[in-house]
Design an enzyme around this catalytic site. Structure first.
Site, PDB file in Angstrom:
ATOM      1  NE  ARG A  50       4.419   1.277 -22.020  1.00 30.04           N
ATOM      2  CZ  ARG A  50       5.535   1.262 -21.291  1.00 30.04           C
ATOM      3  NH1 ARG A  50       6.393   0.251 -21.407  1.00 30.04           N
ATOM      4  NH2 ARG A  50       5.813   2.252 -20.465  1.00 30.04           N
ATOM      5  CE  LYS A 149       3.949   2.279 -17.264  1.00 28.49           C
ATOM      6  NZ  LYS A 149       4.480   1.580 -16.117  1.00 28.49           N
ATOM      7  CD  GLU A 182       7.061  -6.844 -15.555  1.00 28.30           C
ATOM      8  OE1 GLU A 182       7.648  -6.062 -16.338  1.00 28.30           O
ATOM      9  OE2 GLU A 182       5.843  -6.822 -15.374  1.00 28.30           O
TER      10      GLU A 182
HETATM   11  N1  PXG Z   1       7.682  -3.474 -15.840  1.00 26.80           N
HETATM   12  C1  PXG Z   1       6.720  -2.825 -15.158  1.00 26.80           C
HETATM   13  C2  PXG Z   1       5.726  -3.609 -14.398  1.00 26.80           C
HETATM   14  C3  PXG Z   1       6.681  -1.428 -15.178  1.00 26.80           C
HETATM   15  O1  PXG Z   1       5.722  -0.774 -14.505  1.00 26.80           O
HETATM   16  C4  PXG Z   1       8.646  -1.429 -16.590  1.00 26.80           C
HETATM   17  C5  PXG Z   1       8.625  -2.807 -16.548  1.00 26.80           C
HETATM   18  C6  PXG Z   1       9.665  -0.736 -17.426  1.00 26.80           C
HETATM   19  O2  PXG Z   1       9.067  -0.184 -18.577  1.00 26.80           O
HETATM   20  P1  PXG Z   1       9.637   1.159 -19.256  1.00 26.80           P
HETATM   21  O3  PXG Z   1       8.728   1.358 -20.430  1.00 26.80           O
HETATM   22  O4  PXG Z   1       9.531   2.239 -18.230  1.00 26.80           O
HETATM   23  O5  PXG Z   1      11.019   0.877 -19.650  1.00 26.80           O
HETATM   24  C7  PXG Z   1       7.665  -0.709 -15.892  1.00 26.80           C
HETATM   25  C8  PXG Z   1       7.662   0.777 -15.920  1.00 26.80           C
HETATM   26  C9  PXG Z   1       6.216   4.805 -11.548  1.00 26.80           C
HETATM   27  C10 PXG Z   1       6.805   4.354 -12.827  1.00 26.80           C
HETATM   28  O6  PXG Z   1       6.228   5.994 -11.294  1.00 26.80           O
HETATM   29  C11 PXG Z   1       6.659   3.049 -13.235  1.00 26.80           C
HETATM   30  C12 PXG Z   1       7.218   2.655 -14.428  1.00 26.80           C
HETATM   31  C13 PXG Z   1       7.895   3.541 -15.196  1.00 26.80           C
HETATM   32  C14 PXG Z   1       8.018   4.852 -14.781  1.00 26.80           C
HETATM   33  C15 PXG Z   1       7.484   5.255 -13.586  1.00 26.80           C
HETATM   34  O7  PXG Z   1       5.740   3.984 -10.779  1.00 26.80           O
HETATM   35  N2  PXG Z   1       7.074   1.358 -14.796  1.00 26.80           N
END
Ligand code: PXG
Length: 289
Positions: A50, A149, A182
């Site tokens: 990703r 991201k 989301e």
């Molecule tokens: N939507 C958004 C906007 C995110 O930032 C997810 C969904 C979930 O994706 P994953 O791949 O984690 O299942 C995210 C994930 C942090 C942090 O420290 C942020 C995320 C993941 C881990 C840590 O801010 N965002």
């Protein structure tokens, strides 16, 4: 703590970035948040895949290969003697001039921080979370695609502030058409009449790795999974609702905008998925040792 920065592991005190880094000046860069469970890095390949997709979308050349990044991530965990924890992998556009032109940045920076993790209180997992819809609309995919991201999280941060101001921990973000996108750092699922539903990426969702894992678990259990556009009405009338994310894992949701969801307690399917997810996080992943 040892931090990986531009090819070297260095001490926390020496791990510094320039004030001219465009990651700081403009949020020009990308990141991943990854978990360590039981001495293994969970879904590392998927996170690095990703990261490369995000890089491609913003024309950023990551100065390391996929294999080198996998190795550097695992090495950083080992250097910090971690068996559980959290990894933040960041690639910034690098040092440039004051001016947003990325061509002034010759060397993108790669930073890997591996540390302990702060999780939500156990009480929330046991009884479920209340969330609210917030006024801040999710970024348009035609403006800044939420699939990237990027280091520019102000859209999500504003939504988080609005949720916190309303006395809850998470926000449901709608897109410009009013469909559910989301939450601020999590994807959202509902269960309705035995089928699992989650917004499509085109509604403004991140291609969540936990989202993908939960969809696989559901399909293995012969559950129907689909990705239709969802409205707030669909959320209010769901049998169950939960959030998925690397940080939150699977978080049951029991109230949305004051409406009680289902029975008002974490539902049976949510509990089953939580159990299966924990079994997976504890038994799979890239070994550190
Ligand atoms: N939507 C958004 C906007 C995110 O930032 C997810 C969904 C979930 O994706 P994953 O791949 O984690 O299942 C995210 C994930 C942090 C942090 O420290 C942020 C995320 C993941 C881990 C840590 O801010 N965002």
């Amino acid at each position: 703590m040892k931090i990986f920065i531009d090819g070297k592991l260095c001490s926390e005190q020496d791990a510094k970035v320039s004030v001219f880094d465009h990651g700081l000046l403009y949020g020009d860069g990308i990141f991943e948040g990854i978990r360590i469970y039981n001495g293994r890095v969970f879904k590392l390949k998927e996170h690095i895949d990703r990261l490369f997709y995000s890089a491609k979308a913003i024309l950023l050349d990551i100065p390391m290969s996929h294999a080198e990044l996998m190795k550097a991530t695992v090495d950083t965990c080992r250097a910090n003697d971690l068996r559980v924890g959290y990894i933040r992998l960041i690639v910034t556009r690098g040092v440039g001039t004051l001016g947003l032109n990325p061509r002034s940045c010759k060397n993108p920076s790669v930073i890997i921080i591996a540390n302990t993790i702060q999780v939500y209180p156990a009480e929330l997992y046991a009884h479920g979370m209340s969330i609210v819809t917030v006024p801040t609309v999710r970024n348009l995919h035609s403006a800044l695609n939420p699939a990237i991201k990027s280091l520019n999280y102000l859209n999500n941060i504003l939504a988080k502030i609005e949720a916190n101001n309303a006395g809850v921990e998470e926000a449901v973000m709608l897109n410009s058409e009013g469909f559910v996108a989301e939450c601020t750092a999590d994807n959202l699922f509902i269960l309705k009449n035995g089928a699992l539903l989650t917004p499509p990426l085109s509604a403004g969702a991140l291609y969540g790795i936990t989202r993908g894992t939960v969809m696989e678990l559901a399909e293995k259990a012969a559950l129907k999974v689909s990705e239709p556009n969802l409205t707030r009405y669909d959320l209010f009338n769901a049998d169950e609702c939960f959030l998925t994310g690397t940080g939150a894992e699977i978080m049951p949701v029991v109230k949305i905008d004051g409406r009680v969801i289902g029975t008002g307690q974490p539902g049976p399917l949510t509990r089953k998925l939580v159990e299966e997810y924990h079994a997976l996080t504890n038994s799979t992943g890239e070994p550190i040792y």
